[in-house]
Design a protein around this motif. Structure first.
Motif: not given
Length: 445
Positions: A159, A187, A191, A194
């Motif tokens: 991502t 994603a 998210p 990430d």
């Protein structure tokens, strides 16, 4: 031919592909293993949930405990800490080998699982926990077992690599690039794990544990995400010949105190000629430095149902062969137990962006602060521009000339993280310095 019962926990994107391959390629897998792998059941929360892969409804159950107790091999793809941990411990206690892709659990409580598996003599495999389809954990654990790994640098989150790559190649703003990543399925709806670096930090802890034979907790990983990286940072990096990547960096430190291991995750400037700089889109890559083997790079798809299922099936075949042929299980080697070090002990370079008054003597004052802290400047570039006049000043004097300022971009030579950080704090206090616009670390130079 002997039959081994396989229990699958979870049937999401990866789990459904694992179930499909186990069913469709049953004969080929049996030839490789020397025994048939029977998918005994799939434990899920809701058997009626629609899934991309059409599977026999009779396979689904909500009774994970019974399924695990009757299995020879257990594949855990539920994610999260509980009930995954309890089910894995139950499987190990029943003498079943376990294959998992649960990076969060391994980073948080891997040592408990490793110790239980060792005591039970069963296999605990987790290739799918880091970098999807890329075979990186087995090469570190097995192929490089006779070498001495000194450093591991990895792009291990697809991502963030997609977002930064879009910002670099198209000039997109962060929010727009992240929206594209969500639309393409790279994603999650949330998210955070990430973009804040938590996912990469968990994977860094696993890589460090294997590479340096030292159990490394996730809590000891220095973690910075990419939310503070701006389009201006990307453009400035490009202008200077760099690209920004979110790296997970695991380092062996040799010093008079006996050495240690440090792991850090943060946005990093890489020279464009560095192999990791050419990793685009949602792909992953891991760069390994070892004393005898030298520099090695592993590259491929770091996410997705089918690629990650490939890593799971590789672990499953290996664990099943061990059952057929006999022999002890393998987890990880924690023979060294080196001290865990914080980021302050790391050796790195800094890229510092400064907005300063465009007047004589400013460069000398800044250079002196760097010298006073024992930090050597490698390059310094200046771009002069005019600041916008503040509304209050404009109202007071319509004819006022906007104050001139300059953007300084400084790259240091490698030095201790603590010294570099103290230098930046000291520079902030200089009167001609309007602001520190960015601070990024530089690797690969």
């Amino acid at each position: 031919m002997k039959t081994l019962k396989v229990a699958l926990l979870g049937c999401g994107n990866v789990g459904s592909q694992v179930a499909r391959i186990l069913t469709e390629d049953a004969d080929a897998l049996a030839e490789r293993v020397g025994a048939r792998l029977q998918l005994a059941g799939i434990a899920v929360r809701n058997p009626d949930t629609p899934r991309e892969v059409e599977l026999d409804p009779a396979l689904f159950t909500t009774d994970a405990d019974t399924l695990v107790s009757e299995a020879d091999l257990v594949i855990e793809l539920m994610g999260g800490v509980e009930p995954a941990r309890s089910l894995m411990l139950s499987a190990i206690g029943h003498g079943a080998s376990v294959i998992t892709g649960n990076k969060a659990l391994l980073a948080e409580d891997g040592p408990t699982l490793y110790e239980k598996a060792d005591a039970a003599g069963v296999q605990l495999s987790f290739e799918a926990a880091v970098a999807g389809a890329i075979p990186i954990l087995r090469p570190i654990r097995d192929s490089l077992a006779g070498d001495r790994i000194t450093r591991v640098l990895g792009i291990v989150n697809g991502t963030t690599n997609y977002v930064l790559d879009q910002m670099d190649t198209t000039g997109a703003q962060f929010d727009d690039a992240l929206a594209d990543a969500k639309a393409l399925g790279y994603a999650e709806a949330d998210p955070t794990a990430d973009i804040e670096g938590y996912d990469a930090a968990a994977k860094g802890a696993i890589l460090a544990s294997l590479a340096f034979h030292t159990r490394f907790p996730r809590s000891e990983v220095h973690c910075e995400g990419i939310t503070s990286v701006t389009a201006e940072d990307i453009a400035a990096a490009r202008d200077a010949g760099y690209v920004i990547k979110l790296l997970s960096i695991c380092e062996l430190q040799d010093d008079d105190d006996g050495g240690g291991v440090a792991v850090r995750v943060h946005p990093t400037l890489l020279p464009r000629e560095h192999p990791l700089a050419a990793v685009h889109g949602a792909f992953n890559a891991v760069f390994v430095e070892a004393e005898s083997a030298g520099e090695l790079m592993f590259y491929g798809q770091g996410a997705g149902g089918t690629p990650t299922a490939s890593a799971v099936l590789g672990d499953l075949v290996t664990a099943a062969r061990r059952i057929v042929l006999g022999g002890p299980g393998r987890t990880e080697s924690a023979s060294s137990q080196l001290p865990v070090r914080g980021i302050g002990t790391a050796e790195t370079s800094y890229y510092v962006g400064l907005d300063v008054a465009d007047e004589s003597g400013v460069l000398a004052k800044i250079a002196q602060v760097f010298a006073d802290h024992g930090v050597s400047i490698e390059t310094m570039r200046q771009t002069t521009h005019l600041d916008l006049v503040r509304p209050a000043e404009r109202a007071a004097d319509e004819d006022a000339t906007p104050p001139a300022s300059a953007e300084l971009r400084i790259v240091t030579h490698r030095g201790a993280e603590d010294a570099l950080a103290r230098t930046v704090e000291a520079v902030k206090k200089l009167e001609p310095v309007n602001s520190v616009t960015s601070v990024l670390r530089v690797e690969g130079v």
